[in-house]
Design an enzyme around this catalytic site. Sequence first.
Site, PDB file in Angstrom:
ATOM      1  N   LYS A  13       0.832  -1.213   0.000  1.00 42.23           N
ATOM      2  CA  LYS A  13       0.000   0.000   0.000  1.00 42.23           C
ATOM      3  C   LYS A  13       0.869   1.267   0.000  1.00 42.23           C
ATOM      4  CE  LYS A  13      -1.966  -1.188   3.935  1.00 42.23           C
ATOM      5  NZ  LYS A  13      -1.306  -2.477   4.245  1.00 42.23           N
ATOM      6  N   ARG A  88     -10.107   0.521   8.236  1.00 47.92           N
ATOM      7  CA  ARG A  88      -9.671  -0.819   8.624  1.00 47.92           C
ATOM      8  C   ARG A  88     -10.738  -1.568   9.399  1.00 47.92           C
ATOM      9  NH1 ARG A  88      -3.737   0.287   8.680  1.00 47.92           N
ATOM     10  NH2 ARG A  88      -2.716  -1.637   9.255  1.00 47.92           N
ATOM     11  N   ARG A 127      11.953  -4.924   5.254  1.00 41.52           N
ATOM     12  CA  ARG A 127      11.657  -3.526   4.932  1.00 41.52           C
ATOM     13  C   ARG A 127      12.508  -2.553   5.748  1.00 41.52           C
ATOM     14  NH1 ARG A 127       5.619  -1.624   5.476  1.00 41.52           N
ATOM     15  NH2 ARG A 127       5.830  -2.622   7.507  1.00 41.52           N
ATOM     16  N   ARG A 161      10.930  -0.330  11.299  1.00 38.53           N
ATOM     17  CA  ARG A 161       9.790  -0.120  12.204  1.00 38.53           C
ATOM     18  C   ARG A 161       9.820  -1.108  13.365  1.00 38.53           C
ATOM     19  NH1 ARG A 161       4.608   0.349   8.244  1.00 38.53           N
ATOM     20  NH2 ARG A 161       3.713  -0.903   9.927  1.00 38.53           N
ATOM     21  N   ARG A 172      -0.809  -8.598  13.260  1.00 41.51           N
ATOM     22  CA  ARG A 172      -1.359  -7.615  12.312  1.00 41.51           C
ATOM     23  C   ARG A 172      -2.168  -8.320  11.217  1.00 41.51           C
ATOM     24  NH1 ARG A 172       4.207  -4.845  11.179  1.00 41.51           N
ATOM     25  NH2 ARG A 172       3.197  -3.992   9.333  1.00 41.51           N
TER      26      ARG A 172
HETATM   27  P1  AP5 Z   1       4.834  -1.591   1.888  1.00 43.47           P
HETATM   28  O1  AP5 Z   1       4.436  -0.817   0.672  1.00 43.47           O
HETATM   29  O2  AP5 Z   1       5.587  -0.860   2.944  1.00 43.47           O
HETATM   30  O3  AP5 Z   1       3.557  -2.351   2.476  1.00 43.47           O
HETATM   31  P2  AP5 Z   1       2.256  -1.806   3.201  1.00 43.47           P
HETATM   32  O4  AP5 Z   1       1.078  -2.449   2.552  1.00 43.47           O
HETATM   33  O5  AP5 Z   1       2.277  -0.320   3.273  1.00 43.47           O
HETATM   34  O6  AP5 Z   1       2.469  -2.494   4.612  1.00 43.47           O
HETATM   35  P3  AP5 Z   1       2.391  -1.899   6.083  1.00 43.47           P
HETATM   36  O7  AP5 Z   1       3.176  -2.855   6.949  1.00 43.47           O
HETATM   37  O8  AP5 Z   1       2.744  -0.464   6.121  1.00 43.47           O
HETATM   38  O9  AP5 Z   1       0.877  -2.089   6.372  1.00 43.47           O
HETATM   39  P4  AP5 Z   1       0.220  -2.107   7.720  1.00 43.47           P
HETATM   40  O10 AP5 Z   1      -1.177  -2.023   7.271  1.00 43.47           O
HETATM   41  O11 AP5 Z   1       0.548  -3.254   8.590  1.00 43.47           O
HETATM   42  O12 AP5 Z   1       0.893  -0.855   8.498  1.00 43.47           O
HETATM   43  P5  AP5 Z   1       0.364   0.600   8.810  1.00 43.47           P
HETATM   44  O13 AP5 Z   1       1.523   1.496   8.840  1.00 43.47           O
HETATM   45  O14 AP5 Z   1      -0.781   0.938   7.940  1.00 43.47           O
HETATM   46  O15 AP5 Z   1       5.694  -2.845   1.407  1.00 43.47           O
HETATM   47  C1  AP5 Z   1       6.306  -3.726   2.334  1.00 43.47           C
HETATM   48  C2  AP5 Z   1       7.713  -4.112   1.846  1.00 43.47           C
HETATM   49  O16 AP5 Z   1       7.601  -4.906   0.676  1.00 43.47           O
HETATM   50  C3  AP5 Z   1       8.598  -2.897   1.473  1.00 43.47           C
HETATM   51  O17 AP5 Z   1       9.915  -3.152   1.876  1.00 43.47           O
HETATM   52  C4  AP5 Z   1       8.486  -2.827  -0.063  1.00 43.47           C
HETATM   53  O18 AP5 Z   1       9.684  -2.313  -0.642  1.00 43.47           O
HETATM   54  C5  AP5 Z   1       8.238  -4.277  -0.446  1.00 43.47           C
HETATM   55  N1  AP5 Z   1       7.317  -4.409  -1.576  1.00 43.47           N
HETATM   56  C6  AP5 Z   1       6.198  -3.671  -1.821  1.00 43.47           C
HETATM   57  N2  AP5 Z   1       5.583  -4.093  -2.939  1.00 43.47           N
HETATM   58  C7  AP5 Z   1       6.318  -5.136  -3.393  1.00 43.47           C
HETATM   59  C8  AP5 Z   1       6.194  -6.000  -4.530  1.00 43.47           C
HETATM   60  N3  AP5 Z   1       5.185  -5.877  -5.407  1.00 43.47           N
HETATM   61  N4  AP5 Z   1       7.138  -6.984  -4.682  1.00 43.47           N
HETATM   62  C9  AP5 Z   1       8.173  -7.101  -3.797  1.00 43.47           C
HETATM   63  N5  AP5 Z   1       8.354  -6.304  -2.725  1.00 43.47           N
HETATM   64  C10 AP5 Z   1       7.432  -5.339  -2.524  1.00 43.47           C
HETATM   65  O19 AP5 Z   1      -0.189   0.415  10.303  1.00 43.47           O
HETATM   66  C11 AP5 Z   1       0.686   0.177  11.379  1.00 43.47           C
HETATM   67  C12 AP5 Z   1      -0.099   0.092  12.686  1.00 43.47           C
HETATM   68  O20 AP5 Z   1      -0.731   1.377  12.931  1.00 43.47           O
HETATM   69  C13 AP5 Z   1      -1.255  -0.917  12.708  1.00 43.47           C
HETATM   70  O21 AP5 Z   1      -0.798  -2.208  13.068  1.00 43.47           O
HETATM   71  C14 AP5 Z   1      -2.168  -0.277  13.771  1.00 43.47           C
HETATM   72  O22 AP5 Z   1      -1.677  -0.524  15.074  1.00 43.47           O
HETATM   73  C15 AP5 Z   1      -2.040   1.204  13.483  1.00 43.47           C
HETATM   74  N6  AP5 Z   1      -3.036   1.696  12.497  1.00 43.47           N
HETATM   75  C16 AP5 Z   1      -2.766   2.224  11.263  1.00 43.47           C
HETATM   76  N7  AP5 Z   1      -3.890   2.566  10.617  1.00 43.47           N
HETATM   77  C17 AP5 Z   1      -4.910   2.222  11.458  1.00 43.47           C
HETATM   78  C18 AP5 Z   1      -6.331   2.277  11.332  1.00 43.47           C
HETATM   79  N8  AP5 Z   1      -6.925   2.769  10.215  1.00 43.47           N
HETATM   80  N9  AP5 Z   1      -7.080   1.829  12.373  1.00 43.47           N
HETATM   81  C19 AP5 Z   1      -6.497   1.359  13.509  1.00 43.47           C
HETATM   82  N10 AP5 Z   1      -5.158   1.244  13.679  1.00 43.47           N
HETATM   83  C20 AP5 Z   1      -4.374   1.675  12.656  1.00 43.47           C
HETATM   84 MG    MG Z   2       2.429   1.080   4.847  1.00 44.48          MG
END
Ligand code: AP5
Ligand code: MG
Length: 216
Positions: A13, A88, A127, A161, A172
Amino acid sequence: MNIILLGPPGAGKGTQASRLVADHGMVQLSTGDMLRAAVKAGTPIGLQAKAVMDAGQLVSDEIVSGLIGEKLDSMKPDEGAIFDGYPRTAAQAESLDGILASRGRTLDHVIELEVNEDALVDRITGRFSCAKCGEGYHDRYKLPKVAGVCDVCGSTEFKRRPDDNEETVRTRMAEYRAKTAPILPIYEARGLVKRVDGMADIEQVSAQIEAILSGK
Ligand code: AP5
Ligand code: MG
């Protein structure tokens, strides 16, 4: 244009959102990034969110919906929004409807990044990002062009992270399956869901998203 990028942790994402920002001048609204900034700044929201995030659980709906509303209010009306990691839960999806309607915005697409969960632990534990500008990288799939130097800003400092360890990733993913995947039918009923193969390489995923945005 207002779009949601939906998919489990590590689906890509953030990677795809930053490309859309660069290529289309859209604005990325990542609740994860907003919460991490709040933790870093030590704000009341950050203090409340830190332990929940470190455990891989979800922060309260009120907090994240509040952050999204504030961010949208700071944007120009003609700037497109990319919702990354929000909504979410069903309650957040409902809040988003009200948040958008009250600002005269409508949702154009909900893009689901379909991925194989087995590959996600590998993506997440590999990552890292630039400590200065936030550009995202991966130990194998996206290394800086010059080793140890950020492609975007030239910084030599990188960070990982605290929630990117295998145990937290499993929590997660379980949260995603239990609370986030069930909101897809809400958007399917409105004909908004478009699916892309998130297991393809980064360029190919971008191309699939571009095709959706251009209506091809
Ligand atoms: P990346 O693009 O970083 O993946 P992502 O989908 O953004 O994954 P996240 O871990 O950020 O998602 P998340 O939903 O767990 O975390 P968030 O920060 O939202 O890609 C990952 C890796 O793979 C990178 O190294 C990239 O280079 C590589 N990659 C990407 N695409 C690729 C491909 N096609 N092929 C190969 N490699 C690839 O949330 C974190 C925490 O915040 C949550 O756990 C929760 O506690 C809180 N939180 C956030 N939003 C909310 C909400 N709306 N409600 C409640 N709690 C929330
Ligand atoms: Mg992300």
